[in-house]
Motif scaffolding. Structure first.
Motif, PDB file in Angstrom:
ATOM      1  N   LYS A  51       0.838  -1.209   0.000  1.00  0.00           N
ATOM      2  CA  LYS A  51       0.000   0.000   0.000  1.00  0.00           C
ATOM      3  C   LYS A  51       0.872   1.257   0.000  1.00  0.00           C
ATOM      4  O   LYS A  51       0.622   2.205  -0.751  1.00  0.00           O
ATOM      5  CB  LYS A  51      -0.919  -0.013   1.222  1.00  0.00           C
ATOM      6  N   LYS A  52       1.920   1.267   0.831  1.00  0.00           N
ATOM      7  CA  LYS A  52       2.832   2.407   0.868  1.00  0.00           C
ATOM      8  C   LYS A  52       3.629   2.515  -0.430  1.00  0.00           C
ATOM      9  O   LYS A  52       3.858   3.613  -0.950  1.00  0.00           O
ATOM     10  CB  LYS A  52       3.777   2.273   2.054  1.00  0.00           C
ATOM     11  N   LEU A  53       4.041   1.360  -0.965  1.00  0.00           N
ATOM     12  CA  LEU A  53       4.773   1.372  -2.224  1.00  0.00           C
ATOM     13  C   LEU A  53       3.898   1.857  -3.375  1.00  0.00           C
ATOM     14  O   LEU A  53       4.397   2.430  -4.347  1.00  0.00           O
ATOM     15  CB  LEU A  53       5.310  -0.038  -2.533  1.00  0.00           C
ATOM     16  N   GLY A  54       2.583   1.624  -3.249  1.00  0.00           N
ATOM     17  CA  GLY A  54       1.667   2.132  -4.265  1.00  0.00           C
ATOM     18  C   GLY A  54       1.705   3.646  -4.340  1.00  0.00           C
ATOM     19  O   GLY A  54       1.740   4.233  -5.432  1.00  0.00           O
ATOM     20  N   LEU A  55       1.704   4.296  -3.182  1.00  0.00           N
ATOM     21  CA  LEU A  55       1.798   5.757  -3.149  1.00  0.00           C
ATOM     22  C   LEU A  55       3.136   6.210  -3.716  1.00  0.00           C
ATOM     23  O   LEU A  55       3.199   7.172  -4.498  1.00  0.00           O
ATOM     24  CB  LEU A  55       1.623   6.255  -1.717  1.00  0.00           C
ATOM     25  N   ALA A  56       4.209   5.511  -3.355  1.00  0.00           N
ATOM     26  CA  ALA A  56       5.538   5.863  -3.863  1.00  0.00           C
ATOM     27  C   ALA A  56       5.600   5.686  -5.380  1.00  0.00           C
ATOM     28  O   ALA A  56       6.205   6.509  -6.082  1.00  0.00           O
ATOM     29  CB  ALA A  56       6.601   5.001  -3.184  1.00  0.00           C
ATOM     30  N   ALA A  57       4.957   4.631  -5.891  1.00  0.00           N
ATOM     31  CA  ALA A  57       4.964   4.383  -7.338  1.00  0.00           C
ATOM     32  C   ALA A  57       4.233   5.485  -8.092  1.00  0.00           C
ATOM     33  O   ALA A  57       4.657   5.889  -9.182  1.00  0.00           O
ATOM     34  CB  ALA A  57       4.324   3.026  -7.635  1.00  0.00           C
ATOM     35  N   THR A  58       3.145   5.978  -7.525  1.00  0.00           N
ATOM     36  CA  THR A  58       2.402   7.062  -8.169  1.00  0.00           C
ATOM     37  C   THR A  58       3.250   8.327  -8.252  1.00  0.00           C
ATOM     38  O   THR A  58       3.315   8.984  -9.303  1.00  0.00           O
ATOM     39  CB  THR A  58       1.106   7.352  -7.395  1.00  0.00           C
ATOM     40  N   ILE A  59       3.914   8.663  -7.149  1.00  0.00           N
ATOM     41  CA  ILE A  59       4.789   9.846  -7.135  1.00  0.00           C
ATOM     42  C   ILE A  59       5.937   9.667  -8.130  1.00  0.00           C
ATOM     43  O   ILE A  59       6.261  10.576  -8.904  1.00  0.00           O
ATOM     44  CB  ILE A  59       5.332  10.088  -5.713  1.00  0.00           C
ATOM     45  N   TRP A  60       6.551   8.480  -8.126  1.00  0.00           N
ATOM     46  CA  TRP A  60       7.634   8.166  -9.048  1.00  0.00           C
ATOM     47  C   TRP A  60       7.148   8.266 -10.500  1.00  0.00           C
ATOM     48  O   TRP A  60       7.853   8.778 -11.366  1.00  0.00           O
ATOM     49  CB  TRP A  60       8.170   6.778  -8.751  1.00  0.00           C
ATOM     50  N   GLY A  61       5.919   7.818 -10.748  1.00  0.00           N
ATOM     51  CA  GLY A  61       5.371   7.869 -12.094  1.00  0.00           C
ATOM     52  C   GLY A  61       5.240   9.286 -12.616  1.00  0.00           C
ATOM     53  O   GLY A  61       5.582   9.569 -13.776  1.00  0.00           O
ATOM     54  N   PHE A  62       4.761  10.187 -11.780  1.00  0.00           N
ATOM     55  CA  PHE A  62       4.633  11.581 -12.221  1.00  0.00           C
ATOM     56  C   PHE A  62       6.010  12.217 -12.454  1.00  0.00           C
ATOM     57  O   PHE A  62       6.188  13.022 -13.377  1.00  0.00           O
ATOM     58  CB  PHE A  62       3.836  12.394 -11.197  1.00  0.00           C
ATOM     59  N   PHE A  63       6.996  11.836 -11.630  1.00  0.00           N
ATOM     60  CA  PHE A  63       8.357  12.331 -11.854  1.00  0.00           C
ATOM     61  C   PHE A  63       8.901  11.808 -13.175  1.00  0.00           C
ATOM     62  O   PHE A  63       9.499  12.558 -13.966  1.00  0.00           O
ATOM     63  CB  PHE A  63       9.279  11.893 -10.710  1.00  0.00           C
ATOM     64  N   VAL A  64       8.704  10.521 -13.442  1.00  0.00           N
ATOM     65  CA  VAL A  64       9.187   9.911 -14.684  1.00  0.00           C
ATOM     66  C   VAL A  64       8.527  10.565 -15.894  1.00  0.00           C
ATOM     67  O   VAL A  64       9.187  10.858 -16.898  1.00  0.00           O
ATOM     68  CB  VAL A  64       8.915   8.392 -14.676  1.00  0.00           C
ATOM     69  N   MET A  65       7.228  10.811 -15.809  1.00  0.00           N
ATOM     70  CA  MET A  65       6.521  11.435 -16.922  1.00  0.00           C
ATOM     71  C   MET A  65       7.092  12.816 -17.222  1.00  0.00           C
ATOM     72  O   MET A  65       7.369  13.155 -18.384  1.00  0.00           O
ATOM     73  CB  MET A  65       5.022  11.541 -16.608  1.00  0.00           C
ATOM     74  N   THR A  66       7.295  13.601 -16.182  1.00  0.00           N
ATOM     75  CA  THR A  66       7.838  14.953 -16.361  1.00  0.00           C
ATOM     76  C   THR A  66       9.248  14.913 -16.942  1.00  0.00           C
ATOM     77  O   THR A  66       9.565  15.633 -17.898  1.00  0.00           O
ATOM     78  CB  THR A  66       7.845  15.707 -15.021  1.00  0.00           C
ATOM     79  N   ALA A  67      10.098  14.041 -16.360  1.00  0.00           N
ATOM     80  CA  ALA A  67      11.488  13.947 -16.811  1.00  0.00           C
ATOM     81  C   ALA A  67      11.571  13.437 -18.243  1.00  0.00           C
ATOM     82  O   ALA A  67      12.385  13.923 -19.039  1.00  0.00           O
ATOM     83  CB  ALA A  67      12.276  13.028 -15.876  1.00  0.00           C
ATOM     84  N   SER A  68      10.722  12.469 -18.580  1.00  0.00           N
ATOM     85  CA  SER A  68      10.762  11.882 -19.925  1.00  0.00           C
ATOM     86  C   SER A  68      10.288  12.877 -20.978  1.00  0.00           C
ATOM     87  O   SER A  68      10.873  12.969 -22.060  1.00  0.00           O
ATOM     88  CB  SER A  68       9.904  10.616 -19.971  1.00  0.00           C
ATOM     89  N   LEU A  69       9.235  13.600 -20.678  1.00  0.00           N
ATOM     90  CA  LEU A  69       8.755  14.609 -21.629  1.00  0.00           C
ATOM     91  C   LEU A  69       9.787  15.712 -21.812  1.00  0.00           C
ATOM     92  O   LEU A  69      10.028  16.179 -22.937  1.00  0.00           O
ATOM     93  CB  LEU A  69       7.427  15.199 -21.145  1.00  0.00           C
ATOM     94  N   PHE A  70      10.424  16.128 -20.706  1.00  0.00           N
ATOM     95  CA  PHE A  70      11.469  17.147 -20.798  1.00  0.00           C
ATOM     96  C   PHE A  70      12.632  16.642 -21.652  1.00  0.00           C
ATOM     97  O   PHE A  70      13.156  17.368 -22.511  1.00  0.00           O
ATOM     98  CB  PHE A  70      11.957  17.512 -19.399  1.00  0.00           C
ATOM     99  N   ALA A  71      13.031  15.386 -21.416  1.00  0.00           N
ATOM    100  CA  ALA A  71      14.135  14.814 -22.181  1.00  0.00           C
ATOM    101  C   ALA A  71      13.786  14.683 -23.657  1.00  0.00           C
ATOM    102  O   ALA A  71      14.635  14.872 -24.535  1.00  0.00           O
ATOM    103  CB  ALA A  71      14.508  13.444 -21.609  1.00  0.00           C
ATOM    104  N   THR A  72      12.531  14.370 -23.945  1.00  0.00           N
ATOM    105  CA  THR A  72      12.103  14.205 -25.336  1.00  0.00           C
ATOM    106  C   THR A  72      12.217  15.524 -26.098  1.00  0.00           C
ATOM    107  O   THR A  72      12.723  15.562 -27.231  1.00  0.00           O
ATOM    108  CB  THR A  72      10.649  13.702 -25.392  1.00  0.00           C
ATOM    109  N   PHE A  73      11.759  16.610 -25.497  1.00  0.00           N
ATOM    110  CA  PHE A  73      11.775  17.888 -26.196  1.00  0.00           C
ATOM    111  C   PHE A  73      13.126  18.603 -26.091  1.00  0.00           C
ATOM    112  O   PHE A  73      13.531  19.323 -27.010  1.00  0.00           O
ATOM    113  CB  PHE A  73      10.678  18.787 -25.635  1.00  0.00           C
ATOM    114  N   LYS A  74      13.834  18.392 -24.988  1.00  0.00           N
ATOM    115  CA  LYS A  74      15.103  19.093 -24.771  1.00  0.00           C
ATOM    116  C   LYS A  74      16.265  18.372 -25.464  1.00  0.00           C
ATOM    117  O   LYS A  74      17.119  18.990 -26.096  1.00  0.00           O
ATOM    118  CB  LYS A  74      15.380  19.199 -23.264  1.00  0.00           C
ATOM    119  N   TYR A  75      16.308  17.041 -25.313  1.00  0.00           N
ATOM    120  CA  TYR A  75      17.448  16.277 -25.827  1.00  0.00           C
ATOM    121  C   TYR A  75      17.080  15.290 -26.938  1.00  0.00           C
ATOM    122  O   TYR A  75      17.925  14.507 -27.362  1.00  0.00           O
ATOM    123  CB  TYR A  75      18.113  15.495 -24.684  1.00  0.00           C
ATOM    124  N   ASN A  76      15.815  15.307 -27.362  1.00  0.00           N
ATOM    125  CA  ASN A  76      15.347  14.387 -28.381  1.00  0.00           C
ATOM    126  C   ASN A  76      15.578  12.940 -27.955  1.00  0.00           C
ATOM    127  O   ASN A  76      15.971  12.085 -28.758  1.00  0.00           O
ATOM    128  CB  ASN A  76      16.058  14.644 -29.724  1.00  0.00           C
TER     129      ASN A  76
END
Length: 460
Positions: free
Chosen positions: A432-457
């Motif tokens: 249950k606690k890891l579920g909350l951590a996974a959600t937070i990690w997911g939003f971080f990954v989404m932000t970082a991946s989109l930034f990397a896609t547009f910034k560094y292709n």
């Protein structure tokens, strides 16, 4: 026919180890050897965690034998179910098209080593043959378990690639030695930003869209049994990624490119390697078609309940649809999608529901074929006309893959585990606690991946 833990492991392993495995050595370039290996292990643990959460929350679906992203999202928030199914469908379609593009690139290269006939060097010709004689028949299979033999063949292809990479590392090939660059044990001092290849590590283990289907097909789908499927499949994938990524990076150093197979000198072994990769991605297309088809079916059934054959299958002859709960009406995803056909063969409906004649078998089969055609035909046309979808796939991966790999499983774990009032074990509380951590990690990954896609292709 019920699935076994072994076939479930093969399905998830094959789904995870797609064409992206060729880019794993390149992912080491900005991280170096040690941190590259650590990233593979860390991302593997993250994916294993969310796969375990999926196995645990499957029992919270209205029908525990038919768990899905759709049915579980219905339990939490009905309005989100269509959004996530749409994300799954788009993500799977995009990945499937990329597989066909890889096939169109590889097969003419393979043919060019044995012939000069223009027809056999034409990418459209090869894509057409693969679609007609391989992809379409496999996509018409109703159960993931039916693909276990093709998954075994695909994993053998990955194993061959692994052996090929290791042999070229330990052998003293003069041509390869001339191509070798600097190998960084730690972080490179003047390398590219780690964000350029971070998505390759993060999404290397994406197989979550097939996890519920694998669980549904298990004879014993209790968590104490199904938990071994993600544990084994993710561990095997981690080993393969470390071997191929680490050995490939050590072979070429900072001169590594996105597709390692293109760096090896022309030889029988490298030709076989290209054949193995073509086989791998061809057989991986049905593993994208299956969840895409289920998600499209769920979306249609949400807006047009009459398209859902389960409404008649689950009603008593005198029941009124208005008196049924929304979870009964909308829990739709099935593995197979046309469950009533196989169920009738097993006489299950005859035993549980009385008269078989009330089941809309013909309509259901037509829907199955229509959705499959709606996936295959556009995929074929796009693959024939487009040679690269890198930017689009990167954006789809950053949003769709993150949603189904981390955010949604994390929400399921945090919201559903313990929601039935049962006493939680220590393991349940941890999940249950890891579920909350996974959600937070997911939003971080989404932000970082989109930034990397547009910034560094960056590519996924």
């Amino acid at each position: 026919m019920s699935s076994t833990v072994g076939s479930g492991v093969l399905t998830l392993l094959h789904t995870a180890c797609g064409a992206g495995i060729l880019a794993m050595p390149y992912a080491f370039k900005p991280f170096g050897l040690i941190f590259g290996i650590l990233m593979i292990m860390f991302c593997g643990l993250c994916s294993m965690m969310t796969l375990l959460i999926q196995a645990r929350v499957a029992g919270y679906a209205p029908d525990s034998k038919n768990a899905s992203f759709f049915s579980l999202t219905q339990v939490i928030n009905k309005n989100l179910s269509v959004i996530f199914d749409l994300a799954i469908a788009i993500k799977c379609l995009g990945v499937g098209i990329s597989y066909l593009i890889v096939v169109g690139d590889l097969l003419p290269q393979i043919a060019g080593s044995i012939t000069t006939k223009p027809l056999l060097l034409n990418r459209d010709f090869h894509i057409t043959l693969v679609m007609i004689f391989v992809v379409t028949p496999l996509c018409l299979k109703k159960r993931l378990n039916s693909l276990r033999h093709t998954s075994s063949l695909a994993i053998m292809s990955v194993a061959y690639l692994c052996v090929l990479v290791i042999i070229h590392l330990v052998s003293s090939d003069g041509d390869i030695e001339q191509m070798k660059g600097h190998v960084s044990i730690g972080l490179p001092h003047h390398g590219p930003s780690p964000l350029t290849t971070l998505p390759i590590f993060v999404f290397a283990y994406t197989c979550h869209h097939n996890m519920f289907s694998v669980i549904n097909e298990q004879k014993d789908n209790r968590f104490k049994t199904t938990k071994y499927i993600p544990l084994i499949s993710t561990s095997l994938a981690c080993i393969l990624y470390i071997l191929i990524g680490g050995c490939g990076y050590m072979t070429f150093g900072d001169k590594i490119v996105g597709n390692i197979i293109t760096l090896y000198p022309h030889s029988v072994s490298s030709i076989i390697g290209r054949i193995a990769i073509a086989l791998l991605v061809t057989l991986a297309f049905p593993l994208q078609c299956h969840p895409a088809r289920s998600s499209i079916h769920n979306i249609l059934a949400f807006f047009y309940p009459s398209l859902n054959p389960d409404l008649k299958n689950t009603q008593e002859p005198t029941a009124n649809a208005d008196t049924m709960s929304s979870s009964q009406l909308l829990a739709t995803e099935r593995t197979p999608l046309v469950r009533s056909i196989s169920s009738i063969e097993d006489n299950e409906l005859a035993e549980e529901q009385g008269s078989i004649k009330d089941v809309p078998i013909e309509m259901e089969r037509k829907l199955f074929l229509a959705i499959t055609a709606a996936i295959l035909i556009p995929s074929y046309l796009v693959a024939m006309s487009v040679h690269s979808l890198d930017k689009v796939l990167a954006i789809v991966g950053a949003t769709g893959s993150t949603s189904i790999s981390f955010i949604l499983p994390g929400i399921f774990g945090y919201r559903l585990i313990g929601s039935d009032g049962a006493t939680l074990t220590r393991g349940d509380r941890l999940l249950k606690k890891l579920g909350l951590a996974a959600t937070i990690w997911g939003f971080f990954v989404m932000t970082a991946s989109l930034f990397a896609t547009f910034k560094y292709n960056a590519h996924h």
